[in-house]
Design a protein around this motif. Structure first.
Motif, PDB file in Angstrom:
ATOM      1  N   GLY A 397       0.826  -1.200   0.000  1.00 39.94           N
ATOM      2  CA  GLY A 397       0.000   0.000   0.000  1.00 39.94           C
ATOM      3  C   GLY A 397       0.855   1.242   0.000  1.00 39.94           C
ATOM      4  N   TYR A 398       0.408   2.257  -0.742  1.00 40.93           N
ATOM      5  CA  TYR A 398       1.186   3.492  -0.897  1.00 40.93           C
ATOM      6  C   TYR A 398       0.233   4.656  -1.099  1.00 40.93           C
ATOM      7  CZ  TYR A 398       4.359   6.858  -3.225  1.00 40.93           C
ATOM      8  OH  TYR A 398       5.079   7.976  -3.597  1.00 40.93           O
ATOM      9  N   MET A 403      -4.187  10.339  -3.382  1.00 40.77           N
ATOM     10  CA  MET A 403      -4.388   9.038  -4.016  1.00 40.77           C
ATOM     11  C   MET A 403      -3.729   7.918  -3.219  1.00 40.77           C
ATOM     12  SD  MET A 403      -6.171  10.292  -6.411  1.00 40.77           S
ATOM     13  CE  MET A 403      -6.493   8.847  -7.441  1.00 40.77           C
ATOM     14  N   LYS A 404      -4.361   6.769  -3.250  1.00 45.40           N
ATOM     15  CA  LYS A 404      -3.855   5.590  -2.544  1.00 45.40           C
ATOM     16  C   LYS A 404      -3.884   4.384  -3.472  1.00 45.40           C
ATOM     17  CE  LYS A 404      -4.966   2.590   1.408  1.00 45.40           C
ATOM     18  NZ  LYS A 404      -5.886   2.426   2.573  1.00 45.40           N
ATOM     19  N   GLN A 436      -5.436  -1.517  -7.237  1.00 48.64           N
ATOM     20  CA  GLN A 436      -6.605  -0.694  -6.940  1.00 48.64           C
ATOM     21  C   GLN A 436      -6.141   0.715  -6.567  1.00 48.64           C
ATOM     22  OE1 GLN A 436      -9.743  -2.902  -4.485  1.00 48.64           O
ATOM     23  NE2 GLN A 436      -7.918  -4.117  -4.080  1.00 48.64           N
ATOM     24  N   LEU A 437      -6.783   1.715  -7.163  1.00 46.73           N
ATOM     25  CA  LEU A 437      -6.434   3.107  -6.914  1.00 46.73           C
ATOM     26  C   LEU A 437      -7.669   3.841  -6.407  1.00 46.73           C
ATOM     27  CD1 LEU A 437      -4.071   5.207  -7.332  1.00 46.73           C
ATOM     28  CD2 LEU A 437      -5.253   5.823  -9.462  1.00 46.73           C
ATOM     29  N   TYR A 438      -7.503   4.629  -5.335  1.00 42.15           N
ATOM     30  CA  TYR A 438      -8.616   5.360  -4.742  1.00 42.15           C
ATOM     31  C   TYR A 438      -8.200   6.796  -4.442  1.00 42.15           C
ATOM     32  CZ  TYR A 438     -10.543   0.701  -3.950  1.00 42.15           C
ATOM     33  OH  TYR A 438     -11.012  -0.569  -4.125  1.00 42.15           O
ATOM     34  N   ASN A 439      -9.153   7.704  -4.534  1.00 43.45           N
ATOM     35  CA  ASN A 439      -8.981   9.055  -4.032  1.00 43.45           C
ATOM     36  C   ASN A 439      -9.533   9.072  -2.609  1.00 43.45           C
ATOM     37  OD1 ASN A 439      -9.333  11.795  -3.269  1.00 43.45           O
ATOM     38  ND2 ASN A 439      -9.419  12.415  -5.414  1.00 43.45           N
ATOM     39  N   ILE A 440      -8.641   8.956  -1.622  1.00 40.68           N
ATOM     40  CA  ILE A 440      -9.103   8.775  -0.244  1.00 40.68           C
ATOM     41  C   ILE A 440      -9.500  10.088   0.421  1.00 40.68           C
ATOM     42  CG2 ILE A 440      -7.987   6.574   0.238  1.00 40.68           C
ATOM     43  CD1 ILE A 440      -5.594   8.125   1.317  1.00 40.68           C
ATOM     44  N   GLN A 459       0.651   3.139 -12.512  1.00 41.49           N
ATOM     45  CA  GLN A 459       1.942   2.514 -12.798  1.00 41.49           C
ATOM     46  C   GLN A 459       3.084   3.255 -12.105  1.00 41.49           C
ATOM     47  OE1 GLN A 459       2.470  -0.362 -14.277  1.00 41.49           O
ATOM     48  NE2 GLN A 459       4.709  -0.188 -14.043  1.00 41.49           N
ATOM     49  N   ASP A 460       3.022   4.569 -12.119  1.00 41.61           N
ATOM     50  CA  ASP A 460       4.072   5.365 -11.486  1.00 41.61           C
ATOM     51  C   ASP A 460       4.117   5.103  -9.974  1.00 41.61           C
ATOM     52  OD1 ASP A 460       6.116   7.462 -11.684  1.00 41.61           O
ATOM     53  OD2 ASP A 460       4.725   8.641 -10.478  1.00 41.61           O
ATOM     54  N   MET A 461       2.947   5.013  -9.335  1.00 39.68           N
ATOM     55  CA  MET A 461       2.907   4.743  -7.901  1.00 39.68           C
ATOM     56  C   MET A 461       3.361   3.312  -7.594  1.00 39.68           C
ATOM     57  SD  MET A 461      -0.560   6.803  -6.715  1.00 39.68           S
ATOM     58  CE  MET A 461      -0.356   6.381  -4.977  1.00 39.68           C
TER      59      MET A 461
END
Length: 507
Positions: A397-398, A403-404, A436-440, A459-461
């Motif tokens: 997780g990052y 964004m997460k 999975q990408l989220y705007n937390i 991809q960058d994250m």
């Protein structure tokens, strides 16, 4: 001439007196620090954040008058979080990111690391720890009185009975002083005494005996509100029963707040409160089940969903020149940041370095957040948080800004580690086929998945998380149980093994 000499002597004495007064003032002008770390308290187990079915009026009041950390992130379990707080390292870089420390093993927070209580002690602080430790106990070098605390009272394990102080059938309640072998003992006389009574009384006794010319550190690692779920009947309201899970949680919250109330009250009585910074946080999100709640956040303890790693936290001082009143910040704060932040608040590294020649900043992942805490600044010190890379569960997780990124199957609990096996951190440590990408910020409940909408960012994250993971230590998933270790059937006490084998041990 003689009169001149006398006047010089008087001036010298006056100057010396002024220097002594200045020195005393300098010592006492450092803020006292009281850090309340709660256990397993979720976002829905506190009422200042939003609507919930429990009430925490004391926490609510101080949050309203203090500075709320809206994005305070921890590890997903207590040992990794506590290790990060103490060392300033991300649990990945400590090799403890997967699980908690177990009894009868050699697990220990790296004993060559300088922990922040040692630095505060060099800065003149009287340092005391009360409550849960859970960072190792097999060796003296693992225990709090050898890691910078003048005294410690509490238990080494992850959880135990509030009344029996037992882990299974083994007793775990000790006190130690000043790092001396002879000064650690099992407090068997407290069997049958509610632990929160002990913690409050111990803290008040420390405050009573404290010399106000010295700055004070109280690190109170609450047993509340970890299982087993229990509180004395006095903490239940008239409309609650012991058979209701959330009523029991409310009673446990009341008991935890009562500890805080008594400690704060005694600081006020002794004239120490006006020069105190109080820190409050939970060590991880709440576990699943009907006792706890993570409110609007998804997931729970031992996951990388927001409900597992985003916890309530604030700082407060009755002196607005120390902490601005009635403010909040949405800047990112990682639990490893407490290490450099506390050192900065206590006077910095210089005294420790001058005495030891050791500059303990090398390898620190935490960021000094004192500028953010001590002002109403909107300038963030941190832009991202590396939550975890677990090569056993193959998840990561990052967080970057709003964004997460979550990597791997976050809900798969079937993976188990092999005892004694090292798990290197590399490209196979995470299942990167599941992203999975989220705007937390706009979606703290993590309901709207955005990786298809923002493939380049995803991809960058991912690459940033992989790069960070490669810098971590290999994970030794589970230490092997040591033959002849303690507790044992013959010696049912959780204490350092050398103590049991020394001449001072008695049962």
């Amino acid at each position: 001439m003689r009169g001149y000499v006398v006047r010089l002597g008087v001036l010298f004495q006056l100057s010396l007196l002024l220097l002594l007064i200045a020195g005393a003032t300098a010592a006492s002008s450092k803020p006292n620090i009281v850090f309340f770390l709660w256990d397993d308290q979720g976002y829905g187990d506190v009422s200042y954040i939003g609507p919930t079915d429990v009430q925490t009026p004391l926490l609510d009041g101080f949050a309203k008058q203090g500075r709320v950390l809206e994005r305070h992130y921890t590890a997903w379990l207590c040992t990794p979080t506590r290790g990060a707080i103490m060392s300033g390292r991300n649990p990945i870089n400590l090799g403890i990111q997967h699980d908690v420390f177990q009894p009868n093993t050699n697990e220990c927070l790296n004993d060559d690391l300088v922990l922040w209580p040692s630095v505060l002690k060099a800065n003149g602080y009287k340092t005391h720890q009360i409550g849960k430790w859970h960072l190792g106990y097999a060796s003296w070098k693992c225990t709090p009185c050898y890691r910078g605390f003048d005294t410690a009272v509490g238990y080494f394990s992850g959880s135990e009975g509030y009344i029996t102080h037992e882990v299974g059938s083994d007793y775990d309640f000790y006190e130690c002083k000043g790092g001396q072998t002879e000064d650690l003992r099992e407090m068997t006389e407290l069997y049958g005494t509610y632990s929160n009574y002990v913690y409050a009384n111990k803290a008040m006794s420390i405050i009573d005996d404290h010399d106000p010319s010295d700055p004070l550190l109280l690190y109170i690692t609450q047993q509340s509100v970890h299982s087993p779920y229990f509180a004395p009947t006095e903490y239940y309201g008239s409309n609650c029963t012991t058979t209701s899970e959330r009523c029991t949680m409310q009673a446990m919250l009341n008991a935890g707040e009562d500890v805080m109330k008594k400690v704060i009250g005694r600081l006020q009585e002794k004239g120490l409160w006006e020069n105190t910074i109080m820190i409050y946080a939970s060590d991880n999100g709440a576990p699943s089940g009907s006792y706890h709640s993570n409110g609007i956040l998804a997931g729970n303890k031992n996951t990388l969903w927001e409900g597992g790693v985003r916890t309530p936290s604030f700082v407060y001082s009755a002196n607005p020149s120390l902490i601005p009143a009635g403010t909040s910040t949405s800047c990112l704060f990682h639990v490893s940041d407490w290490y450099p932040t506390l050192i900065a608040l206590s006077g910095g590294w210089e005294t420790y370095y001058s005495r030891t020649g050791i500059l303990p900043t090398e390898g620190i992942d935490g960021i000094d957040q004192s500028p953010l805490l001590t002002s109403s600044s909107t300038t963030c010190q941190r832009n991202d948080v590396f939550l975890n890379v677990d090569p056993v569960k193959r998840v990561g997780g990052y967080i970057r800004g709003h964004m997460k990124l979550l990597v791997g199957n976050q809900n798969d609990e079937s993976a188990t580690c092999v005892t004694g096996r090292y798990y290197p951190l590399n490209e196979d440590s995470m299942d990167s086929s599941i992203l999975q990408l989220y705007n937390i910020t706009s979606d703290p409940g993590e309901t709207t998945e955005l990786s298809a909408k923002y493939p380049d960012l995803t991809q960058d994250m991912l690459e940033a998380l992989q790069k960070f993971a490669y810098s971590g230590n290999p994970l030794l998933c589970e230490f092997q149980t040591v033959d002849g270790s303690y507790p044992s059937d013959a010696v049912p006490f959780v204490v350092p093994w050398e103590y049991i084998e020394s001449d001072v041990w008695t049962m």
